[in-house]
Design an enzyme around this catalytic site. Sequence first.
Site, PDB file in Angstrom:
ATOM      1  N   LYS A  19      58.752  35.335  95.808  1.00 57.08           N
ATOM      2  CA  LYS A  19      58.846  34.163  96.725  1.00 57.08           C
ATOM      3  C   LYS A  19      57.541  34.215  97.384  1.00 57.08           C
ATOM      4  O   LYS A  19      57.124  33.404  97.965  1.00 57.08           O
ATOM      5  CB  LYS A  19      60.160  34.317  97.349  1.00 57.08           C
ATOM      6  CG  LYS A  19      61.419  34.112  96.692  1.00 57.08           C
ATOM      7  CD  LYS A  19      62.785  34.557  97.234  1.00 57.08           C
ATOM      8  CE  LYS A  19      63.895  34.271  95.946  1.00 57.08           C
ATOM      9  NZ  LYS A  19      65.022  35.018  96.557  1.00 57.08           N
ATOM     10  N   ASP A  60      68.221  28.120 101.357  1.00 55.91           N
ATOM     11  CA  ASP A  60      69.375  28.576 100.137  1.00 55.91           C
ATOM     12  C   ASP A  60      70.141  27.631  99.737  1.00 55.91           C
ATOM     13  O   ASP A  60      70.896  27.671  99.001  1.00 55.91           O
ATOM     14  CB  ASP A  60      69.761  30.001 100.525  1.00 55.91           C
ATOM     15  CG  ASP A  60      69.131  31.007  99.600  1.00 55.91           C
ATOM     16  OD1 ASP A  60      68.474  30.483  98.494  1.00 55.91           O
ATOM     17  OD2 ASP A  60      69.356  32.134 100.005  1.00 55.91           O
ATOM     18  N   GLN A  65      67.997  37.703 101.645  1.00 58.07           N
ATOM     19  CA  GLN A  65      68.171  38.181 100.165  1.00 58.07           C
ATOM     20  C   GLN A  65      69.437  38.574  99.966  1.00 58.07           C
ATOM     21  O   GLN A  65      69.744  39.747 100.825  1.00 58.07           O
ATOM     22  CB  GLN A  65      66.914  39.160  99.738  1.00 58.07           C
ATOM     23  CG  GLN A  65      67.121  39.777  98.343  1.00 58.07           C
ATOM     24  CD  GLN A  65      66.870  38.230  97.241  1.00 58.07           C
ATOM     25  OE1 GLN A  65      65.767  37.465  97.755  1.00 58.07           O
ATOM     26  NE2 GLN A  65      67.303  38.310  96.360  1.00 58.07           N
TER      27      GLN A  65
END
Length: 290
Positions: A53, A120, A97
């Site tokens: 990312k 997200d 994460q």
Amino acid sequence: MAIIIKGSEIAKNIKQELKNEIDNILSNKNIIPGLATVLVGDDEASKVYVGAKEKMCRELGMRSERINLPADIPERELLVTIARLNEDPRIHGILVQLPLPPHIDETRILNAVVPVKDVDGFHPANLGKLMLGVPDFLPCTPQGIQELLIRAGIETDGAEVVVVGRSNIVGKPIANMLIQRQKKGANATVTVCHTGTRDLTFHTKRADILIVAAGRPKFITADMVKDGVVVIDVGVNRLETGLVGDVDFDSVKEKARAITPVPGGVGPMTIVMLMRNTVRAAKMHAGLPL
Ligand SMILES: NC(=O)c1ccc[n+]([C@@H]2O[C@H](COP(=O)([O-])OP(=O)(O)OC[C@H]3O[C@@H](n4cnc5c(N)ncnc54)[C@H](OP(=O)(O)O)[C@@H]3O)[C@@H](O)[C@H]2O)c1
């Protein structure tokens, strides 16, 4: 013989489109879209994901801030970090994460990310908007699947779609997205299957479009699909022989009209959709039209 839907190629095109958008935001508003990634502990797979990312942020000319925290960090300290990022005007997107260590309440952490920076798309406010058909941030993997269908020219309007899997990150959101009324990439009739489904093959065989997110290597075999089906394989399973999907690619591709490979299908789309959400967040922040 099926058309192979090359997610890696489609992702590359979207990346170029994003690059142009990022350049425009910079020249018009002097803003660089910024993504913060928060990694707790040192899980190897998570490190790889976060690294990928960061790399893509750099390639696109975006700002990226990586925060590494020890596995035993108390939950309240993680909440303090998120509160700091929520306030930081240079950060437009926050990604925590997953998975988090067991002593941390994942839901509490995801809910602490302010919805306008929830790139997200896991915050209940964003999932609720998705369900209502007025989305801000669509979760990345389902958004990538929808985009693949659109860009590969697969008609969803009126199609029978069967989703195998009902997770909050893939199965439930993609099913909700595909039943929305808009004809482009939606307006389908959707069936969601899971371990409580009595006769899985009965359903998978009816599918015009079969989306599989079960986390079971090569689980869907040729006898479970009809001729001419379009198959989207979300699964990522690490075997000794390499990465495989949830679909037995070699046999199913002989019956399918189109199919995504693993790797190189849904995976590359997911990360690009994260970048797209971050660019969207920066545009919202700048008051630019979306
Ligand atoms: N490419 C990407 O970017 C990406 C992103 C996310 C996930 N993935 C991959 O996609 C797969 C699914 O991920 P996930 O997080 O959605 O998985 P998950 O949370 O493990 O959920 C799996 C779902 O599949 C269902 N299922 C499992 N075995 C089944 C069976 N025998 N028959 C019917 N349904 C069955 C489960 O049913 P129950 O609910 O009844 O248990 C569950 O709903 C994994 O391989 C994951 O690595 C890939």
